[in-house]
Design a protein around this motif. Sequence first.
Motif, PDB file in Angstrom:
ATOM      1  N   LYS A   1       0.854  -1.194   0.000  1.00  0.00           N
ATOM      2  CA  LYS A   1       0.000   0.000   0.000  1.00  0.00           C
ATOM      3  C   LYS A   1       0.890   1.244   0.000  1.00  0.00           C
ATOM      4  CE  LYS A   1      -3.467   2.733   0.251  1.00  0.00           C
ATOM      5  NZ  LYS A   1      -4.352   2.911  -0.914  1.00  0.00           N
ATOM      6  N   PRO A   2       0.926   2.007  -1.115  1.00  0.00           N
ATOM      7  CA  PRO A   2       1.736   3.227  -1.148  1.00  0.00           C
ATOM      8  C   PRO A   2       1.039   4.401  -0.468  1.00  0.00           C
ATOM      9  CG  PRO A   2       0.693   2.896  -3.279  1.00  0.00           C
ATOM     10  CD  PRO A   2       0.310   1.712  -2.428  1.00  0.00           C
ATOM     11  N   LEU A   3       1.821   5.207   0.232  1.00  0.00           N
ATOM     12  CA  LEU A   3       1.370   6.467   0.799  1.00  0.00           C
ATOM     13  C   LEU A   3       2.271   7.576   0.258  1.00  0.00           C
ATOM     14  CD1 LEU A   3       0.741   5.559   4.566  1.00  0.00           C
ATOM     15  CD2 LEU A   3      -0.956   5.751   2.733  1.00  0.00           C
ATOM     16  N   ALA A   4       1.671   8.722  -0.036  1.00  0.00           N
ATOM     17  CA  ALA A   4       2.417   9.818  -0.667  1.00  0.00           C
ATOM     18  C   ALA A   4       3.118  10.670   0.386  1.00  0.00           C
ATOM     19  CB  ALA A   4       1.483  10.679  -1.503  1.00  0.00           C
ATOM     20  N   ALA A   5       4.388  10.339   0.644  1.00  0.00           N
ATOM     21  CA  ALA A   5       5.183  11.142   1.570  1.00  0.00           C
ATOM     22  C   ALA A   5       5.455  12.524   0.992  1.00  0.00           C
ATOM     23  CB  ALA A   5       6.503  10.434   1.882  1.00  0.00           C
ATOM     24  N   ARG A   6       5.523  12.588  -0.330  1.00  0.00           N
ATOM     25  CA  ARG A   6       5.693  13.870  -1.016  1.00  0.00           C
ATOM     26  C   ARG A   6       5.074  13.747  -2.400  1.00  0.00           C
ATOM     27  NH1 ARG A   6      11.275  17.412  -1.941  1.00  0.00           N
ATOM     28  NH2 ARG A   6      10.325  19.434  -1.511  1.00  0.00           N
ATOM     29  N   LYS A   7       4.402  14.831  -2.820  1.00  0.00           N
ATOM     30  CA  LYS A   7       3.693  14.790  -4.094  1.00  0.00           C
ATOM     31  C   LYS A   7       4.002  16.054  -4.904  1.00  0.00           C
ATOM     32  CE  LYS A   7      -0.556  13.385  -3.859  1.00  0.00           C
ATOM     33  NZ  LYS A   7      -2.053  13.376  -3.664  1.00  0.00           N
ATOM     34  N   TYR A   8       4.451  15.841  -6.144  1.00  0.00           N
ATOM     35  CA  TYR A   8       4.737  16.946  -7.065  1.00  0.00           C
ATOM     36  C   TYR A   8       3.557  17.078  -8.009  1.00  0.00           C
ATOM     37  CZ  TYR A   8       7.480  20.011 -10.140  1.00  0.00           C
ATOM     38  OH  TYR A   8       7.945  21.075 -10.878  1.00  0.00           O
ATOM     39  N   LEU A   9       2.882  18.225  -7.970  1.00  0.00           N
ATOM     40  CA  LEU A   9       1.659  18.432  -8.735  1.00  0.00           C
ATOM     41  C   LEU A   9       1.954  19.161 -10.036  1.00  0.00           C
ATOM     42  CD1 LEU A   9      -0.622  19.640  -5.790  1.00  0.00           C
ATOM     43  CD2 LEU A   9      -0.273  17.309  -6.622  1.00  0.00           C
ATOM     44  N   VAL A  10       1.579  18.547 -11.151  1.00  0.00           N
ATOM     45  CA  VAL A  10       1.765  19.148 -12.476  1.00  0.00           C
ATOM     46  C   VAL A  10       0.387  19.397 -13.074  1.00  0.00           C
ATOM     47  CG1 VAL A  10       2.745  18.865 -14.779  1.00  0.00           C
ATOM     48  CG2 VAL A  10       3.965  17.963 -12.785  1.00  0.00           C
ATOM     49  N   ARG A  11       0.056  20.668 -13.285  1.00  0.00           N
ATOM     50  CA  ARG A  11      -1.236  21.039 -13.846  1.00  0.00           C
ATOM     51  C   ARG A  11      -1.070  21.358 -15.325  1.00  0.00           C
ATOM     52  NH1 ARG A  11      -5.841  22.630 -10.974  1.00  0.00           N
ATOM     53  NH2 ARG A  11      -7.353  23.882 -12.125  1.00  0.00           N
ATOM     54  N   LYS A  12      -1.856  20.660 -16.161  1.00  0.00           N
ATOM     55  CA  LYS A  12      -1.745  20.811 -17.608  1.00  0.00           C
ATOM     56  C   LYS A  12      -3.053  21.308 -18.205  1.00  0.00           C
ATOM     57  CE  LYS A  12       1.704  17.164 -18.359  1.00  0.00           C
ATOM     58  NZ  LYS A  12       2.028  15.961 -19.161  1.00  0.00           N
TER      59      LYS A  12
END
Length: 230
Positions: free
Chosen positions: A65-76
């Motif tokens: 089960k992955p948990l997002a310790a850090r998330k890079y958001l790319v809006r297109k």
Amino acid sequence: METSLHQQLKQHYAGEGDQIEVRLGDYIIDVISGDELIEVQCASLSAIRDKIRDLLSSHTVRVVKPLAARKYLVRKKARGNKVLSARYSPTRQTWIDVFDELVHFVTVFPHESLILEIAMVELEEHRVPMKRKGWRKKDYRTTDRFLKEVTETRQLRTAHDLWDLLPETPTGQFTTAELAKAVKVPRWNAQKIAYCLRETGCIQLIGKRGKALLYEYSSPVCSQPKPKAA
């Protein structure tokens, strides 16, 4: 639709000679590694609860089960591939967040043939704008997620492992208010944690203090996983 994150995690956990996406009876297994079946679950654990219960009757299973310790958001842009903005999300998941998933999985975990592996990951999430409609709060749609790095993992086998996830633990008898204070989470979150700990046998309900339910740690039961199904 399978995300790139799911595909990449399958590749990450598959060793040399392991099989990926293999049919086993009624199910497709993400990875078969020797005698172990590996299932990567990016969505809710509730979606694979019955599948895992069936597989445990005759196999050793590891659920990742992955948990997002850090998330890079790319809006297109909605059309084309032009990037409108990119930034790191201020929200970070921690080990405590696994309890949000476990409330739907405590009828399966713990089990002597089950390993629940929590993978802290850094990921990149691609979004496109979308108009809000009715109850919908989001003004975007997630189109894909990509794995950047697996930063840390922890394997959970017994209810005691759940207790060890807590950064601080209350001593003696405690209520969910005291659990919330120790773990530094809202009380509604502490109630989820207490539910998981109680259902897995790690804590037991011993009465009430005023109107609040009163619990205590139950270490002898806590160290024993459920027996393998016959």
